[in-house]
Design an enzyme around this catalytic site. Sequence first.
Site, PDB file in Angstrom:
ATOM      1  N   HIS A 183     -16.330  27.427  12.034  1.00  0.00           N
ATOM      2  CA  HIS A 183     -16.427  26.011  12.376  1.00  0.00           C
ATOM      3  C   HIS A 183     -15.687  25.165  11.355  1.00  0.00           C
ATOM      4  O   HIS A 183     -14.966  24.217  11.708  1.00  0.00           O
ATOM      5  CB  HIS A 183     -17.892  25.585  12.455  1.00  0.00           C
ATOM      6  CG  HIS A 183     -18.107  24.265  13.117  1.00  0.00           C
ATOM      7  ND1 HIS A 183     -18.353  23.101  12.413  1.00  0.00           N
ATOM      8  CD2 HIS A 183     -18.118  23.907  14.429  1.00  0.00           C
ATOM      9  CE1 HIS A 183     -18.500  22.100  13.264  1.00  0.00           C
ATOM     10  NE2 HIS A 183     -18.373  22.558  14.491  1.00  0.00           N
ATOM     11  N   HIS A 243     -12.761  18.460  17.569  1.00  0.00           N
ATOM     12  CA  HIS A 243     -13.796  17.548  18.054  1.00  0.00           C
ATOM     13  C   HIS A 243     -13.272  16.389  18.889  1.00  0.00           C
ATOM     14  O   HIS A 243     -13.873  16.022  19.904  1.00  0.00           O
ATOM     15  CB  HIS A 243     -14.616  17.005  16.884  1.00  0.00           C
ATOM     16  CG  HIS A 243     -15.575  18.006  16.331  1.00  0.00           C
ATOM     17  ND1 HIS A 243     -15.209  18.955  15.410  1.00  0.00           N
ATOM     18  CD2 HIS A 243     -16.889  18.221  16.575  1.00  0.00           C
ATOM     19  CE1 HIS A 243     -16.238  19.715  15.117  1.00  0.00           C
ATOM     20  NE2 HIS A 243     -17.285  19.292  15.803  1.00  0.00           N
ATOM     21  N   HIS A 279     -16.433  25.429  21.399  1.00  0.00           N
ATOM     22  CA  HIS A 279     -17.808  25.753  21.018  1.00  0.00           C
ATOM     23  C   HIS A 279     -18.442  26.743  21.984  1.00  0.00           C
ATOM     24  O   HIS A 279     -19.317  27.530  21.576  1.00  0.00           O
ATOM     25  CB  HIS A 279     -18.640  24.473  20.914  1.00  0.00           C
ATOM     26  CG  HIS A 279     -18.319  23.652  19.710  1.00  0.00           C
ATOM     27  ND1 HIS A 279     -17.346  22.671  19.715  1.00  0.00           N
ATOM     28  CD2 HIS A 279     -18.822  23.674  18.443  1.00  0.00           C
ATOM     29  CE1 HIS A 279     -17.275  22.121  18.513  1.00  0.00           C
ATOM     30  NE2 HIS A 279     -18.157  22.716  17.720  1.00  0.00           N
ATOM     31  N   HIS A 315     -24.286  14.425  20.488  1.00  0.00           N
ATOM     32  CA  HIS A 315     -23.851  15.522  19.618  1.00  0.00           C
ATOM     33  C   HIS A 315     -23.779  15.123  18.151  1.00  0.00           C
ATOM     34  O   HIS A 315     -24.443  15.701  17.296  1.00  0.00           O
ATOM     35  CB  HIS A 315     -22.491  16.060  20.080  1.00  0.00           C
ATOM     36  CG  HIS A 315     -21.817  16.910  19.062  1.00  0.00           C
ATOM     37  ND1 HIS A 315     -20.823  16.430  18.233  1.00  0.00           N
ATOM     38  CD2 HIS A 315     -22.007  18.207  18.705  1.00  0.00           C
ATOM     39  CE1 HIS A 315     -20.425  17.396  17.414  1.00  0.00           C
ATOM     40  NE2 HIS A 315     -21.123  18.483  17.683  1.00  0.00           N
ATOM     41  N   HIS A 335     -26.426  15.887  14.769  1.00  0.00           N
ATOM     42  CA  HIS A 335     -25.940  16.432  13.501  1.00  0.00           C
ATOM     43  C   HIS A 335     -26.388  15.544  12.334  1.00  0.00           C
ATOM     44  O   HIS A 335     -26.896  16.027  11.320  1.00  0.00           O
ATOM     45  CB  HIS A 335     -24.411  16.513  13.514  1.00  0.00           C
ATOM     46  CG  HIS A 335     -23.871  17.787  14.057  1.00  0.00           C
ATOM     47  ND1 HIS A 335     -23.809  18.935  13.317  1.00  0.00           N
ATOM     48  CD2 HIS A 335     -23.356  18.095  15.284  1.00  0.00           C
ATOM     49  CE1 HIS A 335     -23.273  19.912  14.052  1.00  0.00           C
ATOM     50  NE2 HIS A 335     -22.988  19.423  15.252  1.00  0.00           N
ATOM     51  N   PHE A 395     -19.287  18.488   9.213  1.00  0.00           N
ATOM     52  CA  PHE A 395     -18.697  19.552  10.022  1.00  0.00           C
ATOM     53  C   PHE A 395     -18.416  20.819   9.222  1.00  0.00           C
ATOM     54  O   PHE A 395     -18.559  21.928   9.727  1.00  0.00           O
ATOM     55  CB  PHE A 395     -17.396  19.065  10.668  1.00  0.00           C
ATOM     56  CG  PHE A 395     -17.594  18.030  11.734  1.00  0.00           C
ATOM     57  CD1 PHE A 395     -18.760  17.978  12.471  1.00  0.00           C
ATOM     58  CD2 PHE A 395     -16.600  17.093  12.016  1.00  0.00           C
ATOM     59  CE1 PHE A 395     -18.950  17.024  13.453  1.00  0.00           C
ATOM     60  CE2 PHE A 395     -16.779  16.130  12.997  1.00  0.00           C
ATOM     61  CZ  PHE A 395     -17.948  16.091  13.718  1.00  0.00           C
ATOM     62  N   HIS A 453     -25.883  23.419  19.679  1.00  0.00           N
ATOM     63  CA  HIS A 453     -24.678  23.543  20.500  1.00  0.00           C
ATOM     64  C   HIS A 453     -24.925  24.318  21.784  1.00  0.00           C
ATOM     65  O   HIS A 453     -24.167  24.161  22.753  1.00  0.00           O
ATOM     66  CB  HIS A 453     -23.537  24.148  19.687  1.00  0.00           C
ATOM     67  CG  HIS A 453     -22.721  23.104  18.998  1.00  0.00           C
ATOM     68  ND1 HIS A 453     -21.707  22.416  19.642  1.00  0.00           N
ATOM     69  CD2 HIS A 453     -22.816  22.577  17.762  1.00  0.00           C
ATOM     70  CE1 HIS A 453     -21.192  21.533  18.810  1.00  0.00           C
ATOM     71  NE2 HIS A 453     -21.842  21.595  17.664  1.00  0.00           N
TER      72      HIS A 453
END
Length: 593
Positions: free
Chosen positions: A179, A197, A206, A330, A334, A351, A364
Amino acid sequence: MASISCIITTNLSSSFPRPFPRKHPKISLNSNAPKRHNTISCASSSSNEDGHKNPLPSSENISDRKIDRRNVLLGLGGLYGAYTFDPFALAAPVPAPDVTKCSRATISFSVDNVPYSCCPPLYGTISDYEVPSFTRLNVRPAAHKVSKSYIKKYEAAIKKMKELPCDDPRNFYQQANVHCAYCNGAYQLAGQPYDVHSSWLFFPFHRWYLYFFERILQSLINDPTFALPYWNWDNPPGMYFPDIFDDKSSPLYDEFRNADHRGGYLMDLAYAGQDLAAEPKQIVNNNLAIMYRQMVTNAPCPLLFFGAPLRADGYGPGGFANGTIVSVPHNSVHRWVGDPRTSHNEDMGNFYSAAKDPVFYCHHSNVDRMWTIWKTLGGKRMDIADPDYLNSEFLFYDENKNLVKVKIGDCLDNEKLGYTFQDMPTPWKKFKLTRKRTKLLIKSAKSTPSTETVLPATLTKILTFSVARPATSRTEADKEDMEELLNLGLEYDDTKYIRFDVFLNEDEDVILFELDRAEFVSSFANLPHVHEGHGEGEGDAPTTTTWRLPITEVLENLGIEGEDTVVVTLVPKCEGEFMNITKAEIELVNCVD
């Protein structure tokens, strides 16, 4: 134990990346970090005479900023120029990255480098992956519904993955690096740092990532029926941190999380760094409203849902754009999980480090589920058919340590990859955002100042203006052919965290924390994103973009389709030193991919 030497955390004193850290660098914790808050505020703000918390921007301080235009945009709906690309331009699919040229990654939202290499180890040669055939579908369960026997099996699989040798590409922390490499600029595309992204690559990348992660777990416990859980945050019983990840003795635990959000704390799907001061029922309704807006209202077209096209030669003239779900919930989830005591909101809140928290894959898995559900909602909600999209490629290690190349076109159907999802309620599908305004506007649409009179303006207080529409009382056939979009021109300092909400048919006395209302359209938020090496030349200018919001359904629900102008209200929630609204206009756009 082998896993101890493989743990990767933040060590900002490291000057050069190493193939793999030999010891456990420490994340420094700020014991004075703010705890749970009852109001939303910006620390850098000052109060104006209207009582709103706002910055005091100026043209001088904006021009001095060192800005990277590739910032991360969050927004409830919206399309940043994705309709402006030329479909006949010469382009090509995004190729698999050249791992031999993998380089240093950058920590999101900072100028710091990741203190270790996120690049994969090299084993053998690259081969094309062939998806096996499946005689039955594995079922990914909702995390809040799993059994004790499932938890035991899941913990055993993660434990084995963490205990693999550090240079084994199947090792848990090597998997986390996947990632980091794809999302923090370790790979290059068209001479620029590559991040999946802010484009149409987000969902398929993903999906493939979790697919191989899941198959590695299956192989380690010799159980081909094992399936990852999904965090059911779109359903009220799942709007809490999953208990299975909150046992400190479990390999599913991660110490770098927001401690205030443990123990049955109700989550806010539009979380922006401060906890919302509202009754639980209001927060749940806000969450359901957000899901409806993100999945239905604001995503009637493929590019609105998936994000901007990204090809081998980079983004088109319209630039980058997050898809609706990518932005919120999303990114919000996070941020909600990440530890505010750490320098960069690690682990989930950044990230580069997000996949070091096992809950990442659970989060995810539900994002992946949203892709599957979205295609069942009707209309033009279907996968993108552009060959450049379908033939774009990624590299992953499979369960046998083979480095394989995959294409997006082979992952469009999750069932062809051998899995489905446990059925759970989706109350947001039928959630109705109701008209809550019971009194007349302070000014009628015709007497509200026009966009030409009010804009451009800095968002230091609530802005209300009227916008002319190109057509009124459109037929159902007209609406089927053309989507009505509200376009907002934005110019801002993207080194700062900025958020504001958008309402129609509202004005200065709007109730700020109620999003479960038909008048609510969307929410914009910018997460600061600056890369090392930027700040010279083009980085000196403020970021400019056009934020496009579908409003056809909103107009219907408000009963104002026959009006030739609409009242738009922008409510600042949290700002940096500059947010300038340069224009507002409404256009009709053909909803195609």
